[in-house]
Scaffold this motif. Structure first.
Motif, mmCIF file in Angstrom:
data_model
loop_
_atom_site.group_PDB
_atom_site.id
_atom_site.type_symbol
_atom_site.label_atom_id
_atom_site.label_comp_id
_atom_site.label_asym_id
_atom_site.label_seq_id
_atom_site.Cartn_x
_atom_site.Cartn_y
_atom_site.Cartn_z
ATOM 1 N N ASP A 97 -1.111 20.418 5.872
ATOM 2 C CA ASP A 97 -0.452 19.579 4.875
ATOM 3 C C ASP A 97 -0.963 18.137 4.920
ATOM 4 O O ASP A 97 -0.208 17.199 4.771
ATOM 5 C CB ASP A 97 1.065 19.622 5.109
ATOM 6 C CG ASP A 97 1.829 19.146 3.903
ATOM 7 O OD1 ASP A 97 1.319 19.304 2.783
ATOM 8 O OD2 ASP A 97 2.929 18.602 4.076
ATOM 9 N N GLN A 135 -2.537 14.743 10.035
ATOM 10 C CA GLN A 135 -3.325 14.915 11.251
ATOM 11 C C GLN A 135 -2.426 15.165 12.447
ATOM 12 O O GLN A 135 -2.783 15.881 13.376
ATOM 13 C CB GLN A 135 -4.189 13.678 11.490
ATOM 14 C CG GLN A 135 -5.236 13.843 12.581
ATOM 15 C CD GLN A 135 -6.210 14.954 12.245
ATOM 16 O OE1 GLN A 135 -6.787 14.991 11.174
ATOM 17 N NE2 GLN A 135 -6.380 15.892 13.171
ATOM 18 N N ASN A 136 -1.247 14.575 12.406
ATOM 19 C CA ASN A 136 -0.305 14.769 13.499
ATOM 20 C C ASN A 136 0.072 16.245 13.633
ATOM 21 O O ASN A 136 0.130 16.796 14.727
ATOM 22 C CB ASN A 136 0.937 13.918 13.210
ATOM 23 C CG ASN A 136 1.665 13.557 14.466
ATOM 24 O OD1 ASN A 136 1.100 13.540 15.551
ATOM 25 N ND2 ASN A 136 2.945 13.282 14.320
ATOM 26 N N ASN A 162 -2.964 18.186 14.997
ATOM 27 C CA ASN A 162 -3.103 18.010 16.440
ATOM 28 C C ASN A 162 -2.018 18.760 17.207
ATOM 29 O O ASN A 162 -2.270 19.306 18.274
ATOM 30 C CB ASN A 162 -3.066 16.522 16.799
ATOM 31 C CG ASN A 162 -4.338 15.807 16.382
ATOM 32 O OD1 ASN A 162 -5.277 16.443 15.895
ATOM 33 N ND2 ASN A 162 -4.382 14.506 16.560
ATOM 34 N N GLN A 163 -0.829 18.770 16.647
ATOM 35 C CA GLN A 163 0.264 19.505 17.296
ATOM 36 C C GLN A 163 -0.084 20.987 17.391
ATOM 37 O O GLN A 163 0.092 21.618 18.431
ATOM 38 C CB GLN A 163 1.553 19.317 16.492
ATOM 39 C CG GLN A 163 2.684 20.224 16.943
ATOM 40 C CD GLN A 163 3.912 20.114 16.041
ATOM 41 O OE1 GLN A 163 4.443 19.046 15.842
ATOM 42 N NE2 GLN A 163 4.369 21.234 15.528
ATOM 43 N N ASP A 168 -8.150 14.153 8.924
ATOM 44 C CA ASP A 168 -8.657 12.787 8.911
ATOM 45 C C ASP A 168 -9.923 12.756 9.749
ATOM 46 O O ASP A 168 -9.964 13.306 10.842
ATOM 47 C CB ASP A 168 -7.605 11.830 9.486
ATOM 48 C CG ASP A 168 -8.050 10.390 9.369
ATOM 49 O OD1 ASP A 168 -7.675 9.754 8.381
ATOM 50 O OD2 ASP A 168 -8.815 9.927 10.248
ATOM 51 N N TYR A 196 -11.449 10.562 11.461
ATOM 52 C CA TYR A 196 -11.443 9.893 12.757
ATOM 53 C C TYR A 196 -10.308 10.396 13.640
ATOM 54 O O TYR A 196 -10.480 10.621 14.816
ATOM 55 C CB TYR A 196 -11.314 8.383 12.567
ATOM 56 C CG TYR A 196 -12.353 7.819 11.626
ATOM 57 C CD1 TYR A 196 -13.678 7.715 12.040
ATOM 58 C CD2 TYR A 196 -12.024 7.443 10.342
ATOM 59 C CE1 TYR A 196 -14.648 7.232 11.180
ATOM 60 C CE2 TYR A 196 -12.991 6.951 9.475
ATOM 61 C CZ TYR A 196 -14.297 6.851 9.895
ATOM 62 O OH TYR A 196 -15.249 6.385 9.044
ATOM 63 N N ALA A 197 -9.165 10.523 13.044
ATOM 64 C CA ALA A 197 -7.973 10.804 13.836
ATOM 65 C C ALA A 197 -7.952 12.225 14.383
ATOM 66 O O ALA A 197 -7.129 12.561 15.215
ATOM 67 C CB ALA A 197 -6.719 10.541 13.008
ATOM 68 N N LYS A 222 -10.037 13.312 16.275
ATOM 69 C CA LYS A 222 -10.775 13.245 17.538
ATOM 70 C C LYS A 222 -9.976 13.808 18.717
ATOM 71 O O LYS A 222 -10.511 14.576 19.518
ATOM 72 C CB LYS A 222 -11.134 11.779 17.796
ATOM 73 C CG LYS A 222 -11.971 11.544 19.021
ATOM 74 C CD LYS A 222 -12.260 10.060 19.131
ATOM 75 C CE LYS A 222 -12.893 9.762 20.483
ATOM 76 N NZ LYS A 222 -12.864 8.319 20.743
#
Lengths: 392, 320, 504
Positions: A134, A137-138, A141-142, A161, A163-164, A166
């Protein structure tokens, strides 16, 4: 009494929701003989950078002014996928669990990545876990953190994202889980391999087509071309712009101007005034699907007949091409991309040397080949006619 | 004097804990990896910034106002930090600067609400757009990565004795928030004003000052949430925190804070945020896609408000 | 010279040109219960608000506390002068404990940033002990009954060292038993040397606790008498004062058949109300504020649930569940608070006139028929003599009387047969009042029936054909037009005995 009832209701509600979440299909560990991909097969791939060279995309992006500091571990150089149609998948020696995080499934590319991946995984018996991040990025990553805990064999992701992403990539790296990216590559972190498309070429194809159309129609090649792009610097945007500008290098009389927006509605608003009021317009370009969609509708509403070219293969665009509302579009197949990414994943897991980058094919679609190419993008047996009749 | 409470009342009073236990049990049963401490710590890490924002929101909700701009403050703080660092400004200057900036964001909200007499919803709806617009202007709409490893470790990715730093920061905020809320006059005044603004004015409480202070605290909380999100993302992102304000309000309400003011609880808020975090993490583990997660989140919030109303009806049952 | 705790000298108060209080001179002694009485609108509330600092008196008026001239610029200053007011609407925070509520207004005497809950409980405990009340200081106010909350308010006042406590109708919404307990507390406070200004409509209460009784009428101080040396009849005479005027034209109409009958109606706040109204008849409902008269009308109109009893309309039993049920029976309700539930203030006059019958005017199309709207609005503007510049002007810009006419107009178009009027002339000047009465007369001449609630006794007596009197949710009497006197009605309105006689 009311309260107890409410609690019971809440309980039933939550349980039913949980059961709606679907179940795991535990994979059986059946030993099979692996049949892997030959990346040097000239019928399938064109070698671009030789095997053994250290390949990354840093220079490519830095040159365009996009900050990029990424690395790729695979040593097989870079190749370009040649074939149209079906990407042959390798056969794994056992049932792997592979996780796929899709950046978004509410656009056609994202949706076809997901659908292509599910189908490909089923074909070769891979146990697939998926996530729609969705655009968060959070969340992506989760999911990666959880997959590490669950012990998946490999992860394929389309980064939300550049960069994020990473942290997620690095966490996978530390856990020894191979990670392959699909679509636009990350601009930070080290991945095992990437499937990308040559976005400069996409812009160039769209530009070339518009230029040739104008020449063929006797244009004096003096005037303005407007294009719709994102309101911020995006790696895909700067690359496509570069290619598009290349196509008009020899015509200094043509001014190319950007209008920005995110959704089709944004672009509609951005182009409405220009299309109505500017008589110097030679043509219009949608840098990505939402832009084209907005532009198409503005031109349709204005009753004018400006040539439009595009990038992306959303069905509305293909329909527009068929109906003559859009000249053509530079397309790549999301289904193919998913299959190539899964191909890389299996080969890495089986210990085969893989190329660091596989470039997807960009095909310029116009009225002559739109019907023929439709199934390449939307799966065997699907036709444009069916879609237009509402059976898509 | 002590009345025996009915089962229904006990259920309501301890609803947060009951729901938490129920959720943990059901997720652990369905996916044993859920109870893995690493998974739980990850969940806390991902929820920490919402929790911090929710602490600030609890003070505001207790006062009878709320802040829609918290998410935009998060984005602004992150972008300014990343932008400044990229321009070569030392972190020793940037960090205090963005913390002050976040407080300033809250202060502006507060001053407009108090002096301009514009309802908090409208004020913060406007500043939500303003702060987000500033963040996008400064960043040109793009992500700005932060290269300082120690900084991103400090706020996002580092661990101390295996505990992620965001969790530690969140715990510090929890202790401070609970102390302020339960042990000092600040919390007391918030409850007074939210419960009966007129009576508080008559009692000589400086209602305006308390409101401004609460908005500043919300700003600070949003700033801290922003630093954590930046740390987790290694970057300042202009679209960060889009759901933060709503999630924070939802967490507080889930925990039993009344949206109408006067009734607030920090312990409940942490419970509410935990419920949201567990749902998020658990559903993701089950492979539930975003639509399902949105559905569940929506139902949970409705259920929480229904319970809130039940609490209220319990209040008015007592008549002469 | 006597030692007065509070002295009011020449206090007047004018609101936008209207004299609400005129030259009030009152002296309060230490340790007495000083009752303040008067009809609704006599100026009691304004007087209290002047004493408690909400309103400043007009220039020339003086307030002396303990013999010193004092000016209260805000309620806090009044509190600092040890004057504490307990309003009908209690001002406690329901989600806080008793102790916390008691210390809210004492923060300036408690330095420091930290809460000292133990000290708060101590203060609360002390105050509650002084009142001999067993209330847990740690209980939440939301869990207390109204009566207990009132005691918390008193505790709040005495712990602030109040020397004067003003109580505004403290017993209006609590039970007899709780009221008894409250009176005990008031007496005890007086014995401790405190001065209490006690406002109540309950005659028997006043005589049991008041030392002196002060009567206000139309904003003027009529007199202060020793409770021991006076009778309820004297008081009523003082409160009512004026003789009947001819400002109330009475329509004489032949009565038709009974079209509204209420039998033993009970709701959550009133009980056993019975009356019937015939075509052409105007039935008044009298009583003091808090007698629950409006609530009876609300039941008939379907806004308030009926507990037991029956309503007959046109001879058929009628059980309204909703306002629409009542409207369907051609019942109209001209509400008391025009601004709150009578009109949509921001909308133009023409829209307000058509608000009830918009459905009918739109026929089946659901599209607003503005031409018709305008025509109707013009019609009523003429027939009711609504004075306005333009029917498109917002209702909020009209005067009270004209607003009331708009409310009536909106109902007239539905051609109601039973019209419920709740305080139809409140806040309206004399001229407009007469017009409202003649509109009412028009209604009854056409064969409609009217039920009218009014607190203004002369109006009630003159305009109606009979009067149902209520007191605190009880029906205490029915008086025919010929037998009605102000004194008689006042007596019924403050008696507690349920009416057992025949209905007229």
């Amino acid at each position: 009494m009311k309260k107890t009832l409410a609690f019971a209701l809440a309980l039933i509600m939550s349980v039913s929701l949980f059961s709606a979440c679907g179940k795991d299909t535990g994979g059986q560990d059946k030993e099979m003989t692996a049949a892997l991909t030959d990346f040097s097969d000239p019928k399938l791939f064109e070698q671009i950078e030789p095997v053994g060279t250290k390949v990354d995309l840093n220079d490519y992006y830095n040159e365009l002014g996009v900050e990029c500091d990424m690395g790729i571990r695979a040593t097989g150089g870079s190749v370009k996928w040649l074939g149209g149609g079906n990407v042959p998948l390798p056969t794994p020696s056992k049932t792997y669990t592979i996780a796929f995080s899709d950046y978004y499934t509410v656009d056609e590319v994202g949706a076809m990545y997901m659908e292509g991946m599910k189908q490909a995984a089923e074909e070769i018996g891979v146990n697939l876990i998926t996530q729609d991040a969705d655009y968060d990025q959070n969340l992506q990553n989760q999911a990666i953190e959880q997959w590490i805990l669950q012990g998946v064999d490999a992860v394929i992701m389309t980064p939300c994202d550049f960069y994020a992403c990473k942290d997620g990539i690095e966490a996978l790296h530390e856990a020894g889980i191979p990670v392959i990216t699909l679509d636009a590559p990350p601009c930070a972190g080290e991945v095992d391999a990437c499937v990308v498309y040559d976005a400069v070429e996409q812009g160039r194809q769209a530009g070339d087509a518009l230029r040739e159309y104008l020449l063929a129609n006797g244009s004096d090649m003096k005037g303005t071309i407007y294009y719709g792009t994102l309101p911020f610097i995006h790696p895909n945007a700067v690359t496509r712009e570069k290619g598009f500008f290349q196509a008009f290098e020899d015509y200094p009389g043509i001014e190319i101007k950007a209008l920005t927006g995110e959704s089709p509605e944004d672009h509609y608003t951005a182009f409405e005034g220009i299309v109505a009021g500017d008589d110097s317009i030679l043509g219009l370009w949608g840098l990505y699907s939402s832009a084209t969609y907005g532009i198409m509708n503005v031109v349709k509403a204005s009753g004018k007949n400006y040539p439009i070219t595009s990038v992306d293969n959303d069905r509305v665009i293909l329909e527009g091409i068929y109906n003559g509302e859009v000249l053509g579009s530079s397309c790549y197949s999301a289904v193919e991309g998913s299959r190539l990414a899964l191909m890389l994943a299996i080969n890495i897991l089986e210990g085969n040397e893989v190329p660091a980058i596989i470039y997807q094919t960009n095909t310029y679609i116009d009225k002559s080949n739109v019907e023929e190419m439709f199934p390449v993008y939307y799966g065997e047996g699907k036709t444009l006619a069916d879609y237009m009749a509402g059976n898509g | 004097m002590k009345k025996r409470r009915s089962i229904g009342q006990i259920l309501i009073d301890f609803r947060t804990i009951l729901i938490l236990i129920f959720l943990i049990a059901i997720f652990t049963y369905l996916k044993p990896v859920f109870i893995n401490p690493i998974n739980l710590l990850n969940m806390l890490k991902r929820q920490s910034f919402t929790m911090i924002a929710a602490f600030g929101m609890t003070f505001l909700l207790t006062l009878g106002v709320f802040d829609m701009s918290a998410g935009s403050t998060v984005a602004l703080v992150g972008i300014v930090l990343a932008y400044g660092l990229n321009k070569g400004v030392s972190a020793a200057i940037m960090l205090p600067a963005v913390i002050l900036l976040s407080i300033l964001c809250g202060f502006i909200n507060g001053i407009i609400v108090v002096k301009g007499k514009i309802p908090a919803f409208l004020t913060t709806l406007a500043t939500m757009n303003i702060y987000r617009g500033l963040a996008q202007t400064i960043s040109d709409g793009k992500t700005i990565s932060i290269k300082l490893k120690w900084l991103t470790n400090l706020f996002g990715n580092g661990t101390v004795f295996g505990i992620p730093t965001p969790v530690i920061i969140m715990l510090i905020f929890l202790v401070i928030a609970a102390f302020l809320f339960y042990k000092t006059k600040l919390g007391f005044y918030c409850r007074c004003i939210g419960g009966n603004t007129e009576a508080s004015k008559v009692a000589g409480i400086n209602v305006n000052l308390i409101q401004i202070v609460a908005f500043c605290m919300m700003g600070l909380a949003a700033g801290a949430a922003g630093l954590i999100e930046c740390g987790l993302m290694n970057a300042g992102m202009p679209d960060l925190g889009a759901d933060l304000a709503m999630d924070a309000i939802a967490a507080a309400v889930l925990g039993g804070t009344a949206i109408s003011g006067g009734l607030g609880t920090i312990w409940g808020t942490i419970g509410g945020a935990l419920i949201m975090g567990i749902l998020n993490s658990g559903l993701a583990l089950m492979g539930a896609q975003t639509p399902v997660q949105l559905l569940v989140k929506g139902f949970v919030i409705i259920a929480a408000i229904l319970m809130d109303n039940m609490l209220k009806s319990r209040k008015t049952v007592v008549k002469a | 010279m006597e030692d007065f705790v509070l002295e009011l000298k020449g206090i007047g108060k004018t609101f936008s040109g209207v004299n609400v209080l005129r030259d009030i001179n009152i002296q309060l002694k230490r340790g007495e219960v000083f009752a303040l009485m008067g009809e609704n609108g006599a100026g009691k509330s304004t007087l209290i608000k002047v004493i408690s600092g909400y309103h400043q008196p007009d220039p020339g008026g003086e307030i002396l506390v303990e013999g010193r001239k004092t000016v209260f610029r805000n309620p806090k200053e009044s509190m600092n002068a040890h004057i504490h007011t307990i309003y009908q609407e209690l001002t406690l925070c329901p989600d806080m404990t008793v102790a916390e509520n008691i210390v809210i207004d004492k923060q300036d005497k408690m330095p420091g940033f930290l809460l000292n809950k133990r000290k708060y409980v101590e203060i609360a405990q002390k105050a509650l002990e002084r009142l001999h009340q067993d209330i847990d200081p740690n209980a939440y106010v939301r869990d207390l009954s109204i009566a207990k909350r009132q005691i918390v308010e008193i505790a709040k006042a005495i712990s602030a060292d109040a020397s004067i406590i003003i109580m505004d109708e403290p017993t209006s919404s609590i039970s007899e038993k709780d009221a008894e307990c409250l009176l005990g507390i008031v007496r005890e406070l007086r014995d401790q040397g405190m001065t209490i200004i006690y406002i109540s409509h309950r005659m028997h209460e006043i005589f049991r606790i008041a030392d002196r009784i002060c009567v206000l009428r139309d904003g003027s101080h009529i007199g202060t008498v020793d409770a021991a040396a006076t009778t309820p009849q004297d008081l009523i005479g003082m409160m009512v004062g004026r003789s009947l005027e001819n400002a109330y034209p009475k329509a004489h109409v032949e009565f038709g058949e009974t079209i509204l009958e209420v039998q033993d109606l009970c709701s959550d706040v009133f009980e056993h109300v019975s009356f019937s109204v015939r075509r052409g008849e105007i039935c008044g409902i009298g009583g003091l504020v808090g007698a629950k008269r409006t609530e009876v009308l609300e039941c008939i109109f379907g806004v308030r649930p009926i507990k037991s009893g029956k309503i007959f309309v046109y001879g058929r039993e009628f059980h309204p569940k909703h306002e629409r049920d009542a409207i369907a029976q051609e019942i109209a309700f001209v509400t008391e608070d025009r601004k709150k539930n009578g009109l949509v203030l921001c909308l133009p006059v023409e829209d307000n006139v058509n608000i009830v019958n918009a459905d009918e005017l739109c026929a089946s199309h659901g599209i607003l028929h503005y031409k018709m709207f305008r025509a109707l609005a013009e019609k009523y503007r003429k027939s009711l003599n609504i004075r306005l510049a333009n029917i498109k002007q917002p209702v909020s810009t009209l005067s009270g009387g004209n607003m009331q006419k708009v409310v009536i107009a909106k109902w007239m178009e539905t051609d109601p047969q039973i019209i419920l009027f709740d305080e139809p002339t409140r806040g309206i000047d004399i001229g407009a009042k007469a017009e409202i009465y003649s509109i009412m007369a028009e209604f009854v001449k056409k064969g409609a029936a009217i039920v009218m609630v009014s607190s203004e006794l002369p109006e009630l007596i003159s305009v109606t054909d009979k009067i149902v009197v209520m007191c605190e949710g009880q029906m205490t009497g029915v008086v025919a037009h010929e037998d009605a006197t102000q004194e008689g009605i006042m007596e019924l309105a403050s008696s507690k005995k349920a009416y057992e006689g025949d209905l007229i």
